[in-house]
Scaffold this motif. Structure first.
Motif, PDB file in Angstrom:
ATOM      1  N   TYR A  44       8.496 -87.249  46.668  1.00 26.59           N
ATOM      2  CA  TYR A  44       9.085 -86.561  44.622  1.00 26.59           C
ATOM      3  C   TYR A  44      10.189 -86.629  45.177  1.00 26.59           C
ATOM      4  N   GLY A  45      11.064 -86.759  43.309  1.00 28.14           N
ATOM      5  CA  GLY A  45      12.070 -86.291  42.764  1.00 28.14           C
ATOM      6  C   GLY A  45      12.569 -85.162  42.202  1.00 28.14           C
ATOM      7  N   THR A  46      13.816 -84.400  42.730  1.00 24.08           N
ATOM      8  CA  THR A  46      14.153 -83.276  41.605  1.00 24.08           C
ATOM      9  C   THR A  46      15.572 -83.829  41.582  1.00 24.08           C
ATOM     10  N   PRO A  47      15.916 -82.901  40.769  1.00 26.26           N
ATOM     11  CA  PRO A  47      18.059 -82.621  40.082  1.00 26.26           C
ATOM     12  C   PRO A  47      18.749 -81.866  41.085  1.00 26.26           C
ATOM     13  N   GLY A  48      17.738 -81.647  42.731  1.00 27.49           N
ATOM     14  CA  GLY A  48      18.463 -81.095  43.514  1.00 27.49           C
ATOM     15  C   GLY A  48      17.848 -80.106  44.135  1.00 27.49           C
ATOM     16  N   VAL A  49      18.234 -79.844  45.470  1.00 28.00           N
ATOM     17  CA  VAL A  49      17.391 -78.264  46.003  1.00 28.00           C
ATOM     18  C   VAL A  49      17.875 -77.193  45.355  1.00 28.00           C
ATOM     19  N   GLY A  50      17.074 -75.953  45.023  1.00 28.39           N
ATOM     20  CA  GLY A  50      16.965 -75.218  44.861  1.00 28.39           C
ATOM     21  C   GLY A  50      16.750 -74.865  43.212  1.00 28.39           C
ATOM     22  N   THR A  51      16.459 -76.583  42.513  1.00 26.71           N
ATOM     23  CA  THR A  51      16.082 -76.726  40.931  1.00 26.71           C
ATOM     24  C   THR A  51      15.666 -76.201  40.886  1.00 26.71           C
ATOM     25  N   VAL A  52      14.550 -75.992  39.405  1.00 29.99           N
ATOM     26  CA  VAL A  52      13.264 -75.544  39.334  1.00 29.99           C
ATOM     27  C   VAL A  52      11.814 -76.344  39.374  1.00 29.99           C
ATOM     28  N   GLY A  53      13.098 -77.581  39.100  1.00 26.68           N
ATOM     29  CA  GLY A  53      12.282 -78.714  39.991  1.00 26.68           C
ATOM     30  C   GLY A  53      11.789 -79.088  41.000  1.00 26.68           C
ATOM     31  N   ARG A  69       0.138 -74.500  45.535  1.00 25.79           N
ATOM     32  CA  ARG A  69      -1.987 -74.441  44.630  1.00 25.79           C
ATOM     33  C   ARG A  69      -2.378 -75.893  44.870  1.00 25.79           C
ATOM     34  N   SER A  70      -2.374 -77.414  44.440  1.00 23.41           N
ATOM     35  CA  SER A  70      -3.169 -77.831  44.964  1.00 23.41           C
ATOM     36  C   SER A  70      -3.306 -79.276  45.978  1.00 23.41           C
ATOM     37  N   ASN A  71      -3.212 -78.590  47.559  1.00 27.38           N
ATOM     38  CA  ASN A  71      -2.842 -78.940  49.100  1.00 27.38           C
ATOM     39  C   ASN A  71      -2.105 -81.248  48.753  1.00 27.38           C
ATOM     40  N   ILE A  72      -1.179 -80.913  48.187  1.00 26.06           N
ATOM     41  CA  ILE A  72      -0.525 -82.769  48.501  1.00 26.06           C
ATOM     42  C   ILE A  72       0.187 -82.394  48.585  1.00 26.06           C
ATOM     43  N   ASN A  73       0.960 -83.152  49.137  1.00 27.71           N
ATOM     44  CA  ASN A  73       2.033 -82.932  50.396  1.00 27.71           C
ATOM     45  C   ASN A  73       3.347 -83.662  50.335  1.00 27.71           C
ATOM     46  N   PRO A  74       3.954 -84.084  48.816  1.00 16.64           N
ATOM     47  CA  PRO A  74       4.206 -84.691  49.233  1.00 16.64           C
ATOM     48  C   PRO A  74       6.304 -84.519  49.917  1.00 16.64           C
ATOM     49  N   VAL A  75       7.107 -85.664  49.857  1.00 12.19           N
ATOM     50  CA  VAL A  75       8.210 -85.317  50.240  1.00 12.19           C
ATOM     51  C   VAL A  75       9.595 -85.456  49.492  1.00 12.19           C
ATOM     52  N   HIS A  76      10.180 -84.073  49.317  1.00 13.35           N
ATOM     53  CA  HIS A  76      10.870 -83.882  48.393  1.00 13.35           C
ATOM     54  C   HIS A  76      12.314 -84.859  48.532  1.00 13.35           C
ATOM     55  N   VAL A  77      12.854 -85.339  47.861  1.00 15.13           N
ATOM     56  CA  VAL A  77      13.808 -86.013  47.475  1.00 15.13           C
ATOM     57  C   VAL A  77      15.556 -85.881  46.701  1.00 15.13           C
ATOM     58  N   PRO A  78      16.470 -85.112  46.387  1.00 13.18           N
ATOM     59  CA  PRO A  78      17.076 -84.897  45.525  1.00 13.18           C
ATOM     60  C   PRO A  78      18.128 -85.689  45.562  1.00 13.18           C
ATOM     61  N   TYR A  79      17.963 -85.680  43.827  1.00 13.40           N
ATOM     62  CA  TYR A  79      18.255 -86.147  43.292  1.00 13.40           C
ATOM     63  C   TYR A  79      20.071 -85.768  42.354  1.00 13.40           C
ATOM     64  N   PRO A  80      20.947 -86.174  42.298  1.00 12.29           N
ATOM     65  CA  PRO A  80      22.399 -85.866  40.880  1.00 12.29           C
ATOM     66  C   PRO A  80      21.819 -85.324  39.507  1.00 12.29           C
ATOM     67  N   GLY A  81      20.494 -85.292  39.687  1.00  7.44           N
ATOM     68  CA  GLY A  81      20.183 -85.550  37.861  1.00  7.44           C
ATOM     69  C   GLY A  81      18.176 -86.128  37.227  1.00  7.44           C
ATOM     70  N   TYR A  82      17.961 -85.321  36.149  1.00  9.85           N
ATOM     71  CA  TYR A  82      16.500 -86.213  36.021  1.00  9.85           C
ATOM     72  C   TYR A  82      16.576 -87.834  35.066  1.00  9.85           C
ATOM     73  N   PRO A  83      17.729 -88.076  35.043  1.00 11.97           N
ATOM     74  CA  PRO A  83      18.211 -89.733  34.738  1.00 11.97           C
ATOM     75  C   PRO A  83      17.818 -90.202  36.205  1.00 11.97           C
ATOM     76  N   GLN A  84      17.895 -89.824  37.272  1.00 11.15           N
ATOM     77  CA  GLN A  84      18.276 -90.655  38.241  1.00 11.15           C
ATOM     78  C   GLN A  84      16.739 -90.606  38.958  1.00 11.15           C
ATOM     79  N   VAL A  85      16.359 -89.447  38.659  1.00 16.97           N
ATOM     80  CA  VAL A  85      15.108 -89.436  39.201  1.00 16.97           C
ATOM     81  C   VAL A  85      13.764 -89.736  38.737  1.00 16.97           C
ATOM     82  N   ALA A  86      13.749 -90.643  37.321  1.00 10.31           N
ATOM     83  CA  ALA A  86      13.081 -91.425  36.424  1.00 10.31           C
ATOM     84  C   ALA A  86      13.613 -92.524  36.908  1.00 10.31           C
ATOM     85  N   THR A  87      14.771 -93.022  36.687  1.00  8.85           N
ATOM     86  CA  THR A  87      15.400 -93.956  37.850  1.00  8.85           C
ATOM     87  C   THR A  87      14.999 -95.005  39.065  1.00  8.85           C
ATOM     88  N   ALA A  88      14.761 -93.444  39.486  1.00  6.70           N
ATOM     89  CA  ALA A  88      13.916 -94.280  40.786  1.00  6.70           C
ATOM     90  C   ALA A  88      12.676 -93.719  41.039  1.00  6.70           C
TER      91      ALA A  88
END
Length: 337
Positions: A169-178, A188-207
């Motif tokens: 899963y992608g976010t705009p960075g470590v420690g952001t609300v995302g 809460r859901s017992n899922i385990n995707p790996v975090h990948v940080p990006y510069p911002g939300y537009p880059q997350v959507a592109t990824a």
């Protein structure tokens, strides 16, 4: 021949003559100062660049606030550290003519993520008003294996659990609300995707569109645009109920994620050293402006559902979010980069 007494000296003499305590003199002095405030332009410090969501909100409110104050209102961008550079500048302002427009993290978890942050949100900043709130939208690529137009939220979480750490899963960075919000969702859901940080939300959507990510929590405006294009699929919103910002999407509670609630928000705060009388006056002005039909519509277009709370309302929100997100930070051992 005696010199005429100044207004301040005369007031002090009158208070002494009536036996008024020193505190009464201090309060009267503060009230006198408040009568001539503002005496120069008001600064709104924003910790993000021009054109960013916080910047747009500040500039939307600056013009009507200037009219209400009778003084120019200048938006000043102090960019860096996820908005914390701007928040620190506000906390250290001593001119009684500086406030800040900030996001969740600046007023809640900044110091929990990084003890080196030079200001304390709880001690150095005083709440004025919560401007607007927005849920995030849990989105997935439409070409993700197993995702069809008929896939329900419960189906999605079953797929995610089976995928384990093969998903990212992608976010705009470590420690952001995302980031912290998705870690909360994982717990809460017992899922385990790996975090990948990006510069911002537009880059997350592109990824996501490029197949590098399998899921992300995105702001409604960005998510809705990609959902309408058919490139992303919306699973649900992170609010407790349906949101007017994404009315066609159910809350994640309908997918079986009970008690999960997460919103991004922005708010005005002042230095805690600003006199209470001035903060109260500013708060009332801001609330009245934000609640007007014109400003409410503009903020909605920017992706915000208007809150316009009292300082106490914002203070309560800060405490609640600090406890919620702080618990996840501690549990997951999250530290700012």
């Amino acid at each position: 021949m005696s010199q005429p007494m100044s207004r301040r000296t005369a007031l002090a003499a009158a208070l002494l003559a009536t036996g008024a305590p020193v505190a009464g003199w201090a309060q009267s002095k503060a009230a006198a100062n408040a009568e001539v405030w503002p005496s120069k332009p008001l600064r709104i410090i924003v910790g993000f660049p021009a054109g960013s969501s916080p910047d747009l909100t500040a500039r939307t409110i600056a013009e009507p606030l200037s009219k209400a104050l009778g003084q120019p209102v200048v938006v000043e961008n102090r960019v860096g550290a996820g908005g914390n550079i701007g928040a620190d500048a506000v906390s250290k302002a001593r001119d009684n003519h500086t406030i800040g427009l900030m996001i969740n993290g600046n007023l809640t978890i900044a110091k929990l993520l990084n003890p080196a942050v030079p200001y304390d949100p709880q001690k150095d900043l005083a709440p004025l008003t919560l401007v607007g709130t927005s849920p995030l939208v849990l989105t997935v690529p439409t070409n993700l294996p197993g995702i069809t137009p008929q896939t329900t939220g419960q189906d999605f979480f079953t797929l995610a659990r089976n995928a384990g750490d093969k998903w990212s899963y992608g976010t705009p960075g470590v420690g952001t609300v995302g980031h912290i919000g998705t870690e909360l969702l994982k717990s809460r859901s017992n899922i385990n995707p790996v975090h990948v940080p990006y510069p911002g939300y537009p880059q997350v959507a592109t990824a996501m569109l490029g197949g590098q990510l399998q899921m992300a929590l995105l702001p409604p405006a960005l998510a809705q645009a990609q959902i309408r294009s058919g490139k992303l699929r919306g699973i649900g919103v992170t609010s407790t109920g349906r949101s007017p910002l994404a009315p066609d999407l159910p809350p994640l509670s309908e997918a079986g994620i009970r008690g999960f609630s997460l919103e991004i928000w922005n708010a005005f705060a002042a230095p805690s050293t600003m006199p209470a009388a001035l903060r109260e006056r500013l708060s009332a002005m801001l609330v009245n402006i934000i609640r007007t039909d014109e400003i409410r519509a503009k903020l909605f277009q920017q992706g915000w559902q208007v809150a316009a709370t009292s300082p106490e309302g914002l203070s309560n929100r800060i405490k609640a979010d600090t406890n919620l997100l702080g618990g996840i930070i501690a549990m997951r051992g999250i530290k700012a980069e």
